[in-house]
Design a protein around this motif. Structure first.
Motif, PDB file in Angstrom:
ATOM      1  N   CYS A 196       0.855  -1.200   0.000  1.00 50.05           N
ATOM      2  CA  CYS A 196       0.000   0.000   0.000  1.00 50.05           C
ATOM      3  C   CYS A 196       0.884   1.240   0.000  1.00 50.05           C
ATOM      4  O   CYS A 196       1.626   1.477   0.971  1.00 50.05           O
ATOM      5  CB  CYS A 196      -0.892   0.011   1.236  1.00 50.05           C
ATOM      6  N   ASP A 197       0.838   2.029  -1.059  1.00 53.38           N
ATOM      7  CA  ASP A 197       1.697   3.204  -1.243  1.00 53.38           C
ATOM      8  C   ASP A 197       0.979   4.471  -0.806  1.00 53.38           C
ATOM      9  O   ASP A 197       0.076   4.949  -1.499  1.00 53.38           O
ATOM     10  CB  ASP A 197       2.070   3.330  -2.723  1.00 53.38           C
ATOM     11  N   VAL A 198       1.414   5.044   0.321  1.00 53.68           N
ATOM     12  CA  VAL A 198       0.796   6.271   0.837  1.00 53.68           C
ATOM     13  C   VAL A 198       1.701   7.444   0.480  1.00 53.68           C
ATOM     14  O   VAL A 198       2.871   7.467   0.873  1.00 53.68           O
ATOM     15  CB  VAL A 198       0.619   6.188   2.369  1.00 53.68           C
ATOM     16  N   ILE A 249      12.472  -4.914  -3.055  1.00 52.94           N
ATOM     17  CA  ILE A 249      12.796  -3.959  -4.126  1.00 52.94           C
ATOM     18  C   ILE A 249      11.497  -3.461  -4.743  1.00 52.94           C
ATOM     19  O   ILE A 249      10.571  -4.244  -5.002  1.00 52.94           O
ATOM     20  CB  ILE A 249      13.721  -4.610  -5.174  1.00 52.94           C
ATOM     21  N   ASP A 250      11.447  -2.135  -4.960  1.00 57.69           N
ATOM     22  CA  ASP A 250      10.193  -1.480  -5.331  1.00 57.69           C
ATOM     23  C   ASP A 250      10.433  -0.478  -6.459  1.00 57.69           C
ATOM     24  O   ASP A 250      11.176   0.489  -6.283  1.00 57.69           O
ATOM     25  CB  ASP A 250       9.650  -0.763  -4.084  1.00 57.69           C
ATOM     26  N   GLY A 251       9.780  -0.722  -7.612  1.00 57.11           N
ATOM     27  CA  GLY A 251       9.803   0.237  -8.715  1.00 57.11           C
ATOM     28  C   GLY A 251      10.368  -0.370  -9.984  1.00 57.11           C
ATOM     29  O   GLY A 251      11.495  -0.863 -10.001  1.00 57.11           O
ATOM     30  N   GLY A 289       3.645  -3.112  -9.431  1.00 52.84           N
ATOM     31  CA  GLY A 289       2.386  -2.412  -9.660  1.00 52.84           C
ATOM     32  C   GLY A 289       1.910  -2.645 -11.067  1.00 52.84           C
ATOM     33  O   GLY A 289       1.061  -3.504 -11.340  1.00 52.84           O
ATOM     34  N   SER A 290       2.502  -1.896 -12.020  1.00 47.05           N
ATOM     35  CA  SER A 290       2.007  -1.983 -13.394  1.00 47.05           C
ATOM     36  C   SER A 290       2.227  -3.352 -14.024  1.00 47.05           C
ATOM     37  O   SER A 290       1.411  -3.779 -14.845  1.00 47.05           O
ATOM     38  CB  SER A 290       2.596  -0.869 -14.252  1.00 47.05           C
ATOM     39  N   ALA A 291       3.294  -4.063 -13.616  1.00 45.91           N
ATOM     40  CA  ALA A 291       3.532  -5.394 -14.213  1.00 45.91           C
ATOM     41  C   ALA A 291       2.426  -6.378 -13.837  1.00 45.91           C
ATOM     42  O   ALA A 291       2.172  -7.340 -14.567  1.00 45.91           O
ATOM     43  CB  ALA A 291       4.880  -5.948 -13.768  1.00 45.91           C
TER      44      ALA A 291
HETATM   45  C1  DX5 Z   1       6.575   4.222  -6.273  1.00 46.73           C
HETATM   46  C2  DX5 Z   1       5.849   3.221  -5.387  1.00 46.73           C
HETATM   47  C3  DX5 Z   1       5.825   1.866  -5.989  1.00 46.73           C
HETATM   48  C4  DX5 Z   1       5.053   1.789  -7.280  1.00 46.73           C
HETATM   49  C5  DX5 Z   1       5.546   0.614  -8.074  1.00 46.73           C
HETATM   50  O1  DX5 Z   1       6.630   5.445  -5.637  1.00 46.73           O
HETATM   51  O2  DX5 Z   1       6.481   3.120  -4.125  1.00 46.73           O
HETATM   52  O3  DX5 Z   1       5.356   0.895  -5.054  1.00 46.73           O
HETATM   53  O4  DX5 Z   1       3.685   1.668  -7.063  1.00 46.73           O
HETATM   54  O5  DX5 Z   1       4.955   0.664  -9.325  1.00 46.73           O
HETATM   55  P1  DX5 Z   1       5.591  -0.036 -10.609  1.00 46.73           P
HETATM   56  O6  DX5 Z   1       5.729  -1.496 -10.273  1.00 46.73           O
HETATM   57  O7  DX5 Z   1       4.601   0.247 -11.669  1.00 46.73           O
HETATM   58  O8  DX5 Z   1       6.933   0.606 -10.827  1.00 46.73           O
END
Ligand code: DX5
Ligand code: ZN
Length: 215
Positions: A32-34, A172-174, A195-197
Motif C-alpha cells: 500500500c503506497d501512501v 525492491i520497489d519500482g 504495480g504496473s507489471a
Molecule cells: C513508487 C511506489 C511503488 C510503485 C511501483 O513510488 O512506491 O510501489 O507503485 O509501481 P511499478 O511497479 O509500476 O513501478
C-alpha cells in the motif's frame, strides 16, 4: 520470492474485485503506497482506503509511507491492521526511535532507501530491522523505469546483512517486470513489489505466478 503487488496500480473503482483477485493468486502480501504530496510530488490514498482493504482480506499489508514525519502515523497504520510499516530513512530524524515505536505497536519495521541514499547509512541499525526496502525508482509514481544501480546496491545490502547477522529481508520497489525481476532475484532480493507489471497485465494472476517463480 515473495510478491507484494502495489495497489497503486489497481482499479480504485473496483478495488474489492482486485483484492479478491490477489487472494486467488500466488501473491503473499499487499503493498500500500501512501503519498503525501510533500515528501513525494504526488498524492495517492490514505488510511480510509487501507482500513477498507484490511477489513476485507487477511492478506498481510505491507504499508509504504512516502510522507514526511511518518512516526506521526504509527498508531494509524497499526489500526489499519498492517503487518509491516515501511518508513523512509530520509524522512526520519530519529530513525532508531521510530523503528522501536513501530515494534512496540506490534508491527514489523522496514526502512526504505531512495535510489541516492547509500546502504551504509543503515550500518548501525540493520540488526533492528525486519526488512530494508530499496527504491529502484525515485518514489512518487508507478510505471517508471528500473534504475540499474539498484542491483549493485542490493548486493552491498546482502553483504551488510550477512556480515552483521541481521535477519532483515530485502524488498525492491519500482520498475519490476519480467526483465528486471530475475536480475533483482539474482542480486539478493527476497520480496518484489510490482504495480504496473501486475495490474497492467492481461492476466494478472499469471503475471504474479511468473514473477514469483522467476528464478
Ligand atoms: C513508487 C511506489 C511503488 C510503485 C511501483 O513510488 O512506491 O510501489 O507503485 O509501481 P511499478 O511497479 O509500476 O513501478
Ligand atoms: Zn511502494
Amino acid at each position: 520470492m515473495i510478491i507484494s503487488p502495489s495497489i497503486l496500480a489497481a482499479d480504485f473503482c473496483n478495488l474489492g474485485r482486485d483484492i479478491r483477485m490477489l487472494e486467488q493468486s500466488e501473491a503473499q502480501w499487499i503493498h500500500c503506497d501512501v503519498m503525501d504530496g510533500v515528501f513525494v510530488p504526488n498524492i495517492s490514498f490514505g488510511f480510509p482506503v487501507i482500513e477498507a482493504v484490511g477489513r476485507m482480506t487477511d492478506m498481510p499489508l505491507d504499508v509504504h509511507l512516502m510522507t514526511i514525519d511518518p512516526a506521526r502515523y504509527i498508531s494509524r497504520v497499526r489500526d489499519c491492521g498492517a503487518m509491516m510499516m515501511n518508513v523512509h530513512q530520509e524522512a526520519c530524524t530519529h530513525l532508531h526511535r521510530t523503528v522501536e515505536a513501530i515494534h512496540q505497536a506490534g508491527m514489523k519495521a522496514a526502512v526504505t532507501l531512495n535510489p541516492s541514499t547509500p546502504v551504509s547509512t543503515l550500518e548501525d541499525i540493520i540488526t533492528d530491522l525486519d526488512m530494508v526496502l530499496l527504491m529502484s525508482v525515485d518514489p512518487g509514481f508507478g510505471g517508471q523505469k528500473f534504475i540499474a544501480n539498484t542491483l549493485e546496491k542490493t548486493r552491498r545490502l546482502r553483504e551488510l546483512i550477512e556480515r552483521s547477522g541481521s535477519n532483515a529481508l530485502i524488498e525492491i520497489d519500482g520498475g519490476i517486470n519480467f526483465a528486471t525481476a530475475p536480475e533483482a532475484a539474482a542480486a539478493g532480493a527476497d520480496v518484489l513489489v510490482a504495480g504496473s507489471a501486475v495490474f497492467g497485465a492481461d492476466d494478472p494472476i499469471a503475471a504474479i505466478s511468473r514473477l514469483r517463480n522467476i528464478n
